[in-house]
Design a protein around this motif. Structure first.
Motif, PDB file in Angstrom:
ATOM      1  N   MET A   1      30.525  32.656  35.855  1.00 41.78           N
ATOM      2  CA  MET A   1      30.538  33.927  36.577  1.00 41.78           C
ATOM      3  C   MET A   1      30.957  35.066  35.649  1.00 41.78           C
ATOM      4  SD  MET A   1      31.999  33.889  40.462  1.00 41.78           S
ATOM      5  CE  MET A   1      31.003  32.929  41.586  1.00 41.78           C
ATOM      6  N   ALA A   2      30.542  36.258  35.980  1.00 48.25           N
ATOM      7  CA  ALA A   2      30.869  37.402  35.141  1.00 48.25           C
ATOM      8  C   ALA A   2      32.379  37.640  35.140  1.00 48.25           C
ATOM      9  CB  ALA A   2      30.157  38.641  35.670  1.00 48.25           C
ATOM     10  N   THR A   3      32.847  38.304  34.135  1.00 51.99           N
ATOM     11  CA  THR A   3      34.277  38.601  34.101  1.00 51.99           C
ATOM     12  C   THR A   3      34.560  39.823  34.957  1.00 51.99           C
ATOM     13  OG1 THR A   3      34.159  40.107  32.259  1.00 51.99           O
ATOM     14  CG2 THR A   3      34.356  37.772  31.733  1.00 51.99           C
ATOM     15  N   ILE A   4      35.849  39.977  35.290  1.00 50.53           N
ATOM     16  CA  ILE A   4      36.216  41.051  36.213  1.00 50.53           C
ATOM     17  C   ILE A   4      36.069  42.426  35.582  1.00 50.53           C
ATOM     18  CG2 ILE A   4      37.792  39.663  37.564  1.00 50.53           C
ATOM     19  CD1 ILE A   4      40.043  40.947  35.883  1.00 50.53           C
ATOM     20  N   ALA A  10      26.219  42.871  41.519  1.00 45.31           N
ATOM     21  CA  ALA A  10      25.994  41.496  41.081  1.00 45.31           C
ATOM     22  C   ALA A  10      24.607  41.405  40.463  1.00 45.31           C
ATOM     23  CB  ALA A  10      26.131  40.553  42.274  1.00 45.31           C
TER      24      ALA A  10
ATOM     25  N   PRO B  15      31.283  42.005  44.428  1.00 42.72           N
ATOM     26  CA  PRO B  15      31.302  41.070  43.297  1.00 42.72           C
ATOM     27  C   PRO B  15      32.571  41.204  42.458  1.00 42.72           C
ATOM     28  CG  PRO B  15      29.649  42.800  42.953  1.00 42.72           C
ATOM     29  CD  PRO B  15      30.114  42.893  44.387  1.00 42.72           C
ATOM     30  N   ALA B  16      33.123  42.409  42.343  1.00 39.67           N
ATOM     31  CA  ALA B  16      34.350  42.580  41.540  1.00 39.67           C
ATOM     32  C   ALA B  16      35.512  41.777  42.131  1.00 39.67           C
ATOM     33  CB  ALA B  16      34.708  44.063  41.447  1.00 39.67           C
ATOM     34  N   ARG B  18      35.291  39.200  44.112  1.00 39.55           N
ATOM     35  CA  ARG B  18      34.952  37.776  44.010  1.00 39.55           C
ATOM     36  C   ARG B  18      35.240  37.251  42.605  1.00 39.55           C
ATOM     37  NH1 ARG B  18      29.849  38.333  45.561  1.00 39.55           N
ATOM     38  NH2 ARG B  18      28.833  37.989  43.587  1.00 39.55           N
ATOM     39  N   HIS B  19      34.802  38.000  41.605  1.00 44.65           N
ATOM     40  CA  HIS B  19      35.038  37.548  40.226  1.00 44.65           C
ATOM     41  C   HIS B  19      36.533  37.555  39.907  1.00 44.65           C
ATOM     42  CE1 HIS B  19      30.707  39.097  39.346  1.00 44.65           C
ATOM     43  NE2 HIS B  19      30.708  37.912  39.918  1.00 44.65           N
ATOM     44  N   PHE B  20      37.261  38.519  40.480  1.00 42.04           N
ATOM     45  CA  PHE B  20      38.697  38.582  40.237  1.00 42.04           C
ATOM     46  C   PHE B  20      39.396  37.347  40.800  1.00 42.04           C
ATOM     47  CE2 PHE B  20      43.026  39.886  41.414  1.00 42.04           C
ATOM     48  CZ  PHE B  20      43.487  40.286  40.178  1.00 42.04           C
ATOM     49  N   ASP B  23      38.565  34.241  38.703  1.00 38.90           N
ATOM     50  CA  ASP B  23      39.294  34.214  37.437  1.00 38.90           C
ATOM     51  C   ASP B  23      40.769  33.892  37.646  1.00 38.90           C
ATOM     52  OD1 ASP B  23      36.986  34.786  36.160  1.00 38.90           O
ATOM     53  OD2 ASP B  23      37.521  36.811  35.527  1.00 38.90           O
TER      54      ASP B  23
END
Lengths: 109, 135
Positions: A1-4, A10, B15-16, B18-20, B23
């Motif tokens: 998944m992409a980084t924050i 998306a 998405p931000a 979700r990615h947070f 991680d």
């Protein structure tokens, strides 16, 4: 998944092809959510009232999809004579079943 | 461990967020991470659609439980709609209900605003000793 640290929608892609039988193959890849589902809908070129023949939606390369993506699949199902989902992950299958959407989106083995 | 982060009211925050969260909890089993990512995506989507202003996500983690909260300043209580198969929307909280161990809504003490939360057990399902899942 992409980084924050990446900002923006998306990333997803759609590839539409047609096999010898006339079946439309819609291959989705990437992550599908509210930030990019309209873009993918436009790329699909699904006009209002347009009808499609048999459609296979292949989600093998779709790493993420939420209810925004499910809504797109429901729209495709509504405009296709016949629809089959291919390569559905166990989690997505669980969600489709929990929400009853599996009734109109049968998954191929 | 508690981690929190605020996100602006834009679609790109879905998405931000979700990615947070992915991680932040990347050392727990992928099956659980995938469920968390999906539920955060649903709650963040609801926050930007109905939430009024920015939203804040709080991730709390203990040895045996993960909880995620999303707080926004919108009024109106979220409702689990059991959408029919062909409906265009209305599945978000239904998905949270299906995938979480527990979930709920807290209204702000004063004024508009609410917090929607869910929890997931991180305890191993088998083994009895409870150490198999320790990292």
């Amino acid at each position: 998944m992409a980084t924050i640290d990446e900002v923006g929608p998306a990333k997803a892609n759609v590839d539409v092809s047609r096999n010898a039988n006339g079946t439309v193959i819609v291959a989705l890849s990437g992550e599908l959510d509210i930030s990019n589902v309209e873009l993918i809908r436009e790329q699909l070129g699904l006009g209002i009232g347009q009808t499609l023949p048999a459609v296979v939606v292949d989600v093998a390369e779709l790493s993420f999809m939420d209810s925004s993506g499910i809504a797109l699949l429901v729209q495709i199902a509504g405009q296709a004579g016949q629809i089959t989902l291919r390569n559905v992950s166990p989690l997505i299958q669980r969600v489709l079943t929990a929400t009853g959407v599996n009734e109109i989106l049968p998954a191929a083995p | 461990m508690i981690v929190q982060r605020a996100f602006p009211r834009t679609a790109d925050s879905v998405p931000a967020a979700r990615h947070f969260v992915v991680d932040t909890v990347n050392d727990i089993p992928k099956e659980i991470v995938d469920r968390v990512a999906l539920m955060v995506s649903e709650l963040a989507t609801n926050a930007i659609r109905h939430g009024g202003t920015d939203f804040e996500m709080r991730i709390k983690r203990t040895n045996d439980e993960l909880s995620v909260e999303i707080e926004d300043s919108g009024d109106g209580a979220p409702v689990v709609r059991h959408a029919r198969p062909r409906d265009a929307s209305g599945r978000g909280l239904h998905i949270v209900e299906a995938l979480s161990d527990a979930w709920g809504v807290r209204n702000a003490n004063r004024g508009a605003g609410k917090t929607v939360w869910f929890t997931l057990s991180l305890a191993p399902l088998t083994g009895g000793g409870g150490n198999e899942g320790a990292r």
